[in-house]
Structures are given as C-alpha cells and as structure tokens.
Design a protein around this motif. Structure first.
Motif, PDB file in Angstrom:
ATOM      1  N   GLY A   1     -91.445 -11.618 -42.556  1.00 27.46           N
ATOM      2  CA  GLY A   1     -91.658 -10.837 -41.338  1.00 27.46           C
ATOM      3  C   GLY A   1     -91.434 -11.626 -40.062  1.00 27.46           C
ATOM      4  O   GLY A   1     -91.887 -11.222 -38.992  1.00 27.46           O
ATOM      5  N   LYS A   2     -90.767 -12.759 -40.135  1.00 21.70           N
ATOM      6  CA  LYS A   2     -90.550 -13.591 -38.954  1.00 21.70           C
ATOM      7  C   LYS A   2     -89.304 -13.169 -38.172  1.00 21.70           C
ATOM      8  O   LYS A   2     -89.222 -13.374 -36.983  1.00 21.70           O
ATOM      9  N   LEU A   3     -88.336 -12.606 -38.863  1.00 20.62           N
ATOM     10  CA  LEU A   3     -87.066 -12.253 -38.232  1.00 20.62           C
ATOM     11  C   LEU A   3     -87.000 -10.737 -38.129  1.00 20.62           C
ATOM     12  O   LEU A   3     -86.715 -10.046 -39.100  1.00 20.62           O
ATOM     13  N   LYS A   4     -87.265 -10.242 -36.944  1.00 24.56           N
ATOM     14  CA  LYS A   4     -87.307  -8.796 -36.749  1.00 24.56           C
ATOM     15  C   LYS A   4     -86.092  -8.284 -35.987  1.00 24.56           C
ATOM     16  O   LYS A   4     -85.960  -7.095 -35.787  1.00 24.56           O
ATOM     17  N   GLY A   5     -85.259  -9.156 -35.537  1.00 18.49           N
ATOM     18  CA  GLY A   5     -84.110  -8.728 -34.744  1.00 18.49           C
ATOM     19  C   GLY A   5     -84.460  -8.678 -33.263  1.00 18.49           C
ATOM     20  O   GLY A   5     -85.568  -9.017 -32.841  1.00 18.49           O
ATOM     21  N   ARG A   6     -83.512  -8.214 -32.491  1.00 18.48           N
ATOM     22  CA  ARG A   6     -83.695  -8.162 -31.046  1.00 18.48           C
ATOM     23  C   ARG A   6     -84.661  -7.044 -30.672  1.00 18.48           C
ATOM     24  O   ARG A   6     -84.535  -5.912 -31.131  1.00 18.48           O
ATOM     25  N   GLN A   7     -85.639  -7.377 -29.842  1.00 15.95           N
ATOM     26  CA  GLN A   7     -86.621  -6.411 -29.397  1.00 15.95           C
ATOM     27  C   GLN A   7     -86.016  -5.530 -28.306  1.00 15.95           C
ATOM     28  O   GLN A   7     -85.239  -5.997 -27.478  1.00 15.95           O
ATOM     29  N   PRO A   8     -86.371  -4.223 -28.272  1.00 18.16           N
ATOM     30  CA  PRO A   8     -85.832  -3.348 -27.236  1.00 18.16           C
ATOM     31  C   PRO A   8     -86.349  -3.745 -25.855  1.00 18.16           C
ATOM     32  O   PRO A   8     -87.496  -4.161 -25.704  1.00 18.16           O
ATOM     33  N   LYS A   9     -85.478  -3.625 -24.851  1.00 26.95           N
ATOM     34  CA  LYS A   9     -85.874  -3.990 -23.490  1.00 26.95           C
ATOM     35  C   LYS A   9     -86.711  -2.902 -22.839  1.00 26.95           C
ATOM     36  O   LYS A   9     -87.507  -3.177 -21.962  1.00 26.95           O
ATOM     37  N   LEU A  10     -86.501  -1.652 -23.249  1.00 29.18           N
ATOM     38  CA  LEU A  10     -87.238  -0.539 -22.670  1.00 29.18           C
ATOM     39  C   LEU A  10     -88.346  -0.084 -23.609  1.00 29.18           C
ATOM     40  O   LEU A  10     -88.188  -0.105 -24.825  1.00 29.18           O
ATOM     41  N   THR A  11     -89.459   0.362 -23.018  1.00 29.20           N
ATOM     42  CA  THR A  11     -90.523   0.939 -23.826  1.00 29.20           C
ATOM     43  C   THR A  11     -90.104   2.336 -24.260  1.00 29.20           C
ATOM     44  O   THR A  11     -89.106   2.883 -23.780  1.00 29.20           O
TER      45      THR A  11
END
Length: 123
Positions: free
Chosen positions: A59-69
């Motif tokens: 669970g360490k590599l989740k990919g790029r987090q979204p910039k917008l909520t």
C-alpha cells in the motif's frame, strides 16, 4: 557498434593496455563489455519492477494523488456544462439573428434571391 568505434578512431586505455576495436581480441573485449552493460540494464529494470510490485502490495505506491478535491471536481464539471450550454445558446441566438435579418431584408425587397457573398481582400 564496432564499426562506428573504428570509424571514429576510438581506443580504450584500461589497466596499462590500449584496446583498439579494429583488433580482433579488442573487438571481442568491446563486445563483452556491451553484453555486461546490457545485462546490468536488464537487472536494473527487473529490480525496479519487483520493487514496484512489493510497494503496491504494502500500500505504499498509490500513484499520483488528484490535485482537486471531489467538491472542486464537481464544481468544475458543473461550470463546464453551464459554459457549454451558454455557448450553444449564443450560437443559436446568433444564427437566429442572422436568419431573421435575412428574412427582414427579403420582405423589404420582395425578392427571393440568395444573399451575395461578401468580397474580401484576404487573398
């Protein structure tokens, strides 16, 4: 690979010896170096892939987090829909204005000919 090294006049001084790619023994040495370099590159790719698999499993590599909520994304979708609708409405109203102007000019002149094309000096 060896032909380009010969054409460039490359030589490899290593450990008191100078390796010339035109010499058969040196050519074999250059080919062995190329094989080891390719082997190291393949090992690096394999280790990287294994590390990514392990990180994902923990669970360490989740990919790029979204910039917008989620709220910001919903607002963006809502405003883009409104903008699209207003653009369509403005295009429709503009075409209606042109059409009504044409009909008004036709009624005034009592002719049914098509409007003449506008001459431009672009060419």
């Amino acid at each position: 690979m060896g032909d380009t090294l010969v054409a460039r006049g490359a030589r490899l001084p290593l450990g008191g010896s100078v390796y010339d790619p035109a010499d058969p023994m040196s050519k074999m040495f250059f080919n062995m170096l190329a094989v080891f370099a390719e082997f190291e590159a393949d090992l690096l790719k394999m280790r990287t892939r294994e590390g990514i698999v392990i990180a994902r499993s923990h669970g360490k590599l989740k990919g790029r987090q979204p910039k917008l909520t989620a709220r910001q994304q919903a607002e963006l979708v809502r405003t883009s829909i409104l903008w699209s609708m207003s653009l369509r409405f403005s295009c429709i109203s503009a075409s209606l204005a042109v059409t009504s102007a044409r009909w008004a000019s036709r009624r005034a002149s009592r002719s049914c000919s098509l409007p003449r094309p506008v001459e431009t000096s672009w060419a």
